[in-house]
Scaffold this motif. Structure first.
Motif, PDB file in Angstrom:
ATOM      1  N   SER A   1      -3.677  11.073  -1.680  1.00 28.49           N
ATOM      2  CA  SER A   1      -3.734  12.046  -0.603  1.00 28.49           C
ATOM      3  C   SER A   1      -2.979  13.301  -1.005  1.00 28.49           C
TER       4      SER A   1
ATOM      5  N   GLY B   1      -5.668   7.869   4.805  1.00 28.98           N
ATOM      6  CA  GLY B   1      -5.141   6.864   3.884  1.00 28.98           C
ATOM      7  C   GLY B   1      -4.508   5.699   4.620  1.00 28.98           C
TER       8      GLY B   1
ATOM      9  N   VAL C   1       0.670   5.602   0.402  1.00 28.29           N
ATOM     10  CA  VAL C   1      -0.073   6.827   0.690  1.00 28.29           C
ATOM     11  C   VAL C   1       0.756   7.992   0.173  1.00 28.29           C
TER      12      VAL C   1
ATOM     13  N   GLY D   1       0.832  -1.193   0.000  1.00 24.08           N
ATOM     14  CA  GLY D   1       0.000   0.000   0.000  1.00 24.08           C
ATOM     15  C   GLY D   1       0.871   1.250   0.000  1.00 24.08           C
TER      16      GLY D   1
ATOM     17  N   ALA E   1      -3.519   4.845  -1.833  1.00 26.58           N
ATOM     18  CA  ALA E   1      -4.467   5.667  -1.092  1.00 26.58           C
ATOM     19  C   ALA E   1      -4.115   7.115  -1.422  1.00 26.58           C
TER      20      ALA E   1
ATOM     21  N   GLN F   1      -5.766  13.855   5.389  1.00 23.25           N
ATOM     22  CA  GLN F   1      -5.888  12.886   4.290  1.00 23.25           C
ATOM     23  C   GLN F   1      -4.832  11.783   4.399  1.00 23.25           C
TER      24      GLN F   1
ATOM     25  N   ALA G   1      -7.271   3.602   6.074  1.00 19.33           N
ATOM     26  CA  ALA G   1      -7.986   2.865   5.030  1.00 19.33           C
ATOM     27  C   ALA G   1      -7.201   1.635   4.580  1.00 19.33           C
ATOM     28  N   LEU G   2      -5.897   1.773   4.382  1.00 18.27           N
ATOM     29  CA  LEU G   2      -5.081   0.631   3.960  1.00 18.27           C
ATOM     30  C   LEU G   2      -5.013  -0.443   5.042  1.00 18.27           C
TER      31      LEU G   2
END
Length: 454
Positions: free
Chosen positions: A172, A186, A143, A141, A170, A182, A189-190
């Motif tokens: 941002s 992110g 960000v 992932g 993600a 943000q 969320a990941l």
């Protein structure tokens, strides 16, 4: 002339309006030392500024206080921008602060040090919290900004090193207002995606103000609380952020993070091939050693002695079987004689005539049980003898010879020959077959490898 008096409230209002409307008292910069600092639950900040001979009351309302990069405190020297006004109720003038910076050190630097110390005391940067990265992650992932060069560089390097890796972005902001929120969102969320095994958070280089969102408390806490290992890659090699300190691993640049997150597939394949070659070599060496041991063991076995040993064991088993059979026959005969005597005695004894019938039934039962026991014992012994006989037949070399095999011996010293390398052209050899012996002469020797090639 009649005097016209003002009330205190009217006077304070007039003075306040004059101060508020006069440009001279707007956008003033004053410096001093903070004293009597109070942060209200509402978010407003109340304090005084003083120098060697005087002081002035100040207030910074919550809207401006939220924009401060550092935490003011007593005895701190600052420079403040704002306007002079009057607090009508008390009739005291005050300074309405809109901006504040510490003297001698930049506001960003002070804010960085203050937050760093506070988070360090909570253990967010402790080394024991750092986790190792997965060796071969399947999904990474990231960000960062979807339009930045940092993302392109990381994707290019990751797929060059390990093409099968999946990348989840993600997107941002990475600078400016709202970027910190943000970035933290992110990361969270990941963390909800089970397939993501490691996360990279970062961006390319920039000024201290550009990179400041990675020093925000929200980002540092999101990095520290991540259930997935995180690599922080913010700016250039000389840049160091609070996100770097909270992360499990800090990379000098986003490109360096891409190098660290996955191994190089080509090098792994080369190492695997080296391991495979070494393993095969060890297996072949082990097999050769075992083969040599088997050959050596075969050379030490004397077939004649093995045959004699087998015959001797068979004779002993036959003796034991005959002895057991004789014993059981004698025992059965003795029991029959005893039963016959008891029967005669009972028939001659009239006093026991009334007991003959029940005792006769008991004797019959005992005799039947005895016969069953003896028969069962004979069956077990016969099964054991049969098993021993089968095992001995498997070990008997003469059984192998009946299928066309022969034992070859040197005619001079009668040693068993197991290899063509022990024979030469014209040598006489002794052959032992299943039904006798024969003498032969060697006219040709062909190694097994030459036979396979032919």
């Amino acid at each position: 002339m009649e005097r016209q008096a003002l009330t205190v409230s009217e006077l304070n209002r007039i003075v306040k309006e004059m101060l508020d409307e006069t440009a001279l008292f707007k956008e003033l910069w004053i410096e001093g030392e903070i004293t009597n600092f109070r942060a209200q639950s509402s978010g407003h900040l109340y304090f005084s500024l003083r120098d060697e001979t005087a002081q002035i009351r100040c207030v910074m309302f919550v809207g401006k206080a939220r924009l401060l990069r550092f935490r003011p405190q007593d005895d701190q020297k600052v420079v403040v921008c704002g306007a002079v006004s009057l607090y009508e109720r008390d009739g005291q003038y005050q300074f309405i602060a809109e901006q504040m910076e510490p003297l001698g050190i930049g506001g960003l630097a002070l804010a960085f040090e203050q937050l760093k110390q506070r988070l360090a005391m909570e253990g967010l940067f402790a080394e024991e919290r750092k986790r190792k990265l997965p060796l071969y992650p399947k999904t990474v992932g990231i960000v960062t900004s979807p339009s930045g060069a940092a993302l392109r560089d990381m994707v290019k390097i990751i797929w060059r090193r390990f093409p099968s890796v999946h990348i989840i972005l993600a997107p941002s902001l990475v600078q400016g207002e709202g970027a910190a929120e943000q970035i933290a969102a992110g990361i969270y969320a990941l963390n909800t995606l089970p397939e993501v095994e490691v996360i990279i958070v970062g961006r390319g280089g920039g000024s201290q103000e550009d990179l400041w969102c990675f020093n925000e408390e929200a980002v540092a806490r999101a990095v520290a609380s991540s259930a997935k290992p995180i690599i922080s890659a913010v700016g250039h090699e000389t840049d160091y952020s609070l996100a770097d300190m909270a992360a499990d691993l800090r990379a000098a640049t986003p490109s360096a993070a891409a190098e660290l997150v996955v191994p190089e597939a080509a090098l792994l394949l080369r190492d695997l091939e080296t391991i495979r070659q070494r393993t095969l070599a060890r297996i072949h060496q082990h097999l050769r050693s075992k083969q040599e041991n088997l050959v050596s063991l075969g050379e030490r076995i004397d077939a004649k002695k093995l045959q004699n040993w087998t015959l001797e064991r068979r004779w002993r088993l036959e003796e034991h079987r005959e002895k057991l059979h004789s014993f059981l026959v004698r025992r059965l005969s003795t029991e029959k004689q005893s039963l016959h005597k008891y029967r005669l005695r009972l028939l001659d004894d009239e006093r026991l005539a009334s007991a003959i019938v029940p005792r006769k039934g008991r004797i019959t039962s005992v005799r039947g049980l005895l016969q069953i026991t003896i028969q069962h014992r004979l069956s077990l012994e016969h099964a054991h003898l049969t098993s021993y006989d089968q095992r001995l037949q498997l070990l008997d070399p003469s059984q192998t010879m009946t299928r066309g095999y022969a034992i070859i011996r040197d005619s001079r010293n009668l040693n068993i020959i197991t290899s063509v390398s022990q024979m030469r052209f014209g040598d006489d050899v002794e052959l032992e077959l299943s039904d006798g012996q024969a003498t032969a002469r060697v006219i040709q020797t062909v190694p097994k490898g030459d036979m396979d090639n032919g």
